[in-house]
Design an enzyme around this catalytic site. Structure first.
Site, PDB file in Angstrom:
ATOM      1  N   GLN A   1       1.104  -1.161   0.139  1.00 42.07           N
ATOM      2  CA  GLN A   1      -0.125   0.015   0.065  1.00 42.07           C
ATOM      3  C   GLN A   1       0.927   1.418   0.127  1.00 42.07           C
ATOM      4  OE1 GLN A   1      -2.252   0.120   3.657  1.00 42.07           O
ATOM      5  NE2 GLN A   1      -3.336   1.725   2.885  1.00 42.07           N
TER       6      GLN A   1
ATOM      7  N   SER B   1       0.746   6.953   2.785  1.00 43.02           N
ATOM      8  CA  SER B   1       1.361   7.956   3.500  1.00 43.02           C
ATOM      9  C   SER B   1       2.582   8.356   2.789  1.00 43.02           C
ATOM     10  CB  SER B   1       1.838   7.122   4.954  1.00 43.02           C
ATOM     11  OG  SER B   1       0.909   6.733   5.521  1.00 43.02           O
TER      12      SER B   1
ATOM     13  N   GLU C   1      -8.704  -1.996   5.837  1.00 41.97           N
ATOM     14  CA  GLU C   1      -7.426  -1.944   6.553  1.00 41.97           C
ATOM     15  C   GLU C   1      -7.733  -1.912   8.133  1.00 41.97           C
ATOM     16  OE1 GLU C   1      -4.939   1.226   5.642  1.00 41.97           O
ATOM     17  OE2 GLU C   1      -3.071   0.358   6.861  1.00 41.97           O
TER      18      GLU C   1
END
Ligand SMILES: Cc1cc2nc3c(=O)[nH]c(=O)nc-3n(C[C@H](O)[C@H](O)[C@H](O)COP(=O)(O)OP(=O)(O)OC[C@H]3O[C@@H](n4cnc5c(N)ncnc54)[C@H](O)[C@@H]3O)c2cc1C
Length: 422
Positions: free
Chosen positions: A115, A118, A233
């Site tokens: 993923q 961020s 998530e």
């Protein structure tokens, strides 16, 4: 719910999967052969639609299926971001072409995922991310930096959220892309945490290429798609990340154990990050502190907190199984886990005293060498990962208690202006 034969749905599913495993499970197949058989059967992801490697069953059926796989000692679908994040996101927002290309190889374990959300300047404020994806004749050219990316060092594809429109407000200029990780424009550097483990990576993108067909959902609508990934998530229970106990020996089981070892390595310290309230009584007895009234008092406070949280989670799970909408229990669970982890670390410190800081060969506790010091160094992660405590409190205040919303300084403002105003 009952089936036409009078059996409950759970009994029906249990009987069906057990019968299928009795006929189909063969430990001497290669992992690839077994997973192909599994993907065709639909039992790998029973809640997915039938045309996409599933059986269209309610989400609750997955637990029953997992129990039967464990009972038979059969290898299940691969763990990690593929089945948990990529699959559900593609199923909900992807075109049939994307589903055809990516779902089955994800279920068989031929491809793996990470993923890429961020950034160094975009954590709590994820929608403020600045990784840039520019359209050209063949697709997108991506430059920027991501951080905290679990398994990016061995993933084949990344779930990438990038900015494609700088003139739209921040939530509306994002596009959700599938990034091929093995290419010259992608550099992955491991990060080492203060507890000594290296679970995460930084990912540097320098004119990396994404084919035009690799967009999930519509360009500019990436935020909506990202919310699906984030919801899955948050739902991911830490227990689901424990390595499975593959039953009997056999080629498929051996190959699956190797695969699981690699996939689960980043999560080895996760039990310690939860504070290990389960260990406090054992440690108090071993350290000769179990009769100390102050220690006993702190242990009881901790166990009360931990058990209340567990029962709240069970209530929420029971409500979900009955088809009720998610209630406040889910929202308090994340904050509760932070509080429990910190309280447990305090009780462990009280029991162990200064020796708790020692690790490895220096740890006088033997057996569980270094586990207490690992708890101290891992617990702070719970208050940050998956949304910080402060952000959780804001969510609770706004969505559950109905208090005034936090002022959104940059709502509706073109992101280009937000960036230039600093
Ligand atoms: C163990 C671990 C695992 C992680 N795994 C992943 C992962 O798999 N994928 C991924 O994409 N990211 C992951 N992250 C990153 C994580 O999501 C971010 O670290 C987190 O959202 C906080 O963002 P930040 O670090 O940029 O801190 P910031 O957002 O800069 O926050 C700094 C401080 O300011 C406070 N703050 C910020 N905004 C507000 C506000 N509006 N109101 C009140 N206080 C505020 C925060 O609470 C915090 O205390 C992980 C982090 C950790 C520690």
């Amino acid at each position: 719910m009952t089936s036409p034969g009078g059996r409950s749905l759970e009994e029906e599913v249990r009987a069906q999967v057990a019968a299928w495993l009795a006929a189909a499970w063969d430990p001497e197949l290669s992992l690839a052969q077994w997973r192909a058989r599994l993907a065709d059967s639909g039992w790998a992801c029973p809640a997915w639609p039938r045309e996409w490697c599933g059986r269209g069953l309610p989400a609750a059926a997955a637990g029953v299926v997992a129990q039967e796989f464990a009972r038979a000692g059969a290898v299940a679908a691969p763990e990690g971001a593929g089945l948990n994040l990529a699959g559900p996101t593609i199923l909900e927002h992807g075109s049939d072409e994307l589903k055809r290309r990516f779902l089955r190889p994800t279920v068989t374990g031929e491809i793996s995922w990470c993923q890429l959300f961020s950034e160094p300047g975009a954590g709590s404020d994820l929608a403020g991310l600045r990784t840039r994806a520019e359209r050209d004749a063949d697709g997108f050219v991506v430059s920027g930096q991501k951080v905290w990316n679990t398994s990016a060092n061995h993933a084949d594809f990344g779930l990438l959220l990038a900015r494609t429109d700088w003139d739209a407000p921040k939530h509306r200029g994002l596009t959700y892309l599938i990034l091929p990780m093995r290419q010259p424009g992608v550099e992955v550097r491991p990060l080492r945490q203060m507890n000594g483990h290296a679970s995460f990576n930084e990912v540097f993108l320098d004119r990396a290429r994404v084919p035009a067909g690799n967009v999930i959902g519509d360009p500019g609508r990436g935020w909506t798609v990202a919310l699906t990934t984030l919801a899955h998530e948050r739902r991911l229970a830490p227990a689901a990340r424990r390595p499975p106990a593959h039953g009997p020996a056999g080629r498929a089981a051996r190959e699956a154990a190797e695969e699981s070892e690699r996939a689960m390595a980043p999560y080895r310290w996760y039990p310690q990050r939860a504070g290990r309230p389960d260990l406090v009584i054992e440690r108090a007895i071993a350290a000769g502190r179990a009769a100390d009234p102050l220690v006993r008092q702190e242990i009881v406070k901790l166990i009360t907190l931990a058990w209340s949280a567990r029962w709240t989670a069970q209530r929420a799970a029971a409500a979900r199984a009955l088809g009720r909408p998610p209630g406040p229990e889910g929202s308090v669970a994340k904050l509760a886990s932070s509080n429990i982890a910190r309280a447990a670390a305090r009780v462990h410190a009280m029991i162990a005293g200064p020796a708790g800081q020692l690790a490895g060969a220096d740890d006088p506790a033997g057996g569980r060498a270094g586990i207490i010091s690992e708890i101290f160094l891992s617990v702070p992660a719970v208050s940050i990962a998956g949304g910080t405590d402060q952000i959780q409190r804001t969510i609770l205040a706004e969505r559950i208690l109905g208090l005034a919303r936090e002022p959104a300084r940059d709502a509706g403002v073109p992101f280009r202006e937000v960036v230039s105003s600093g």
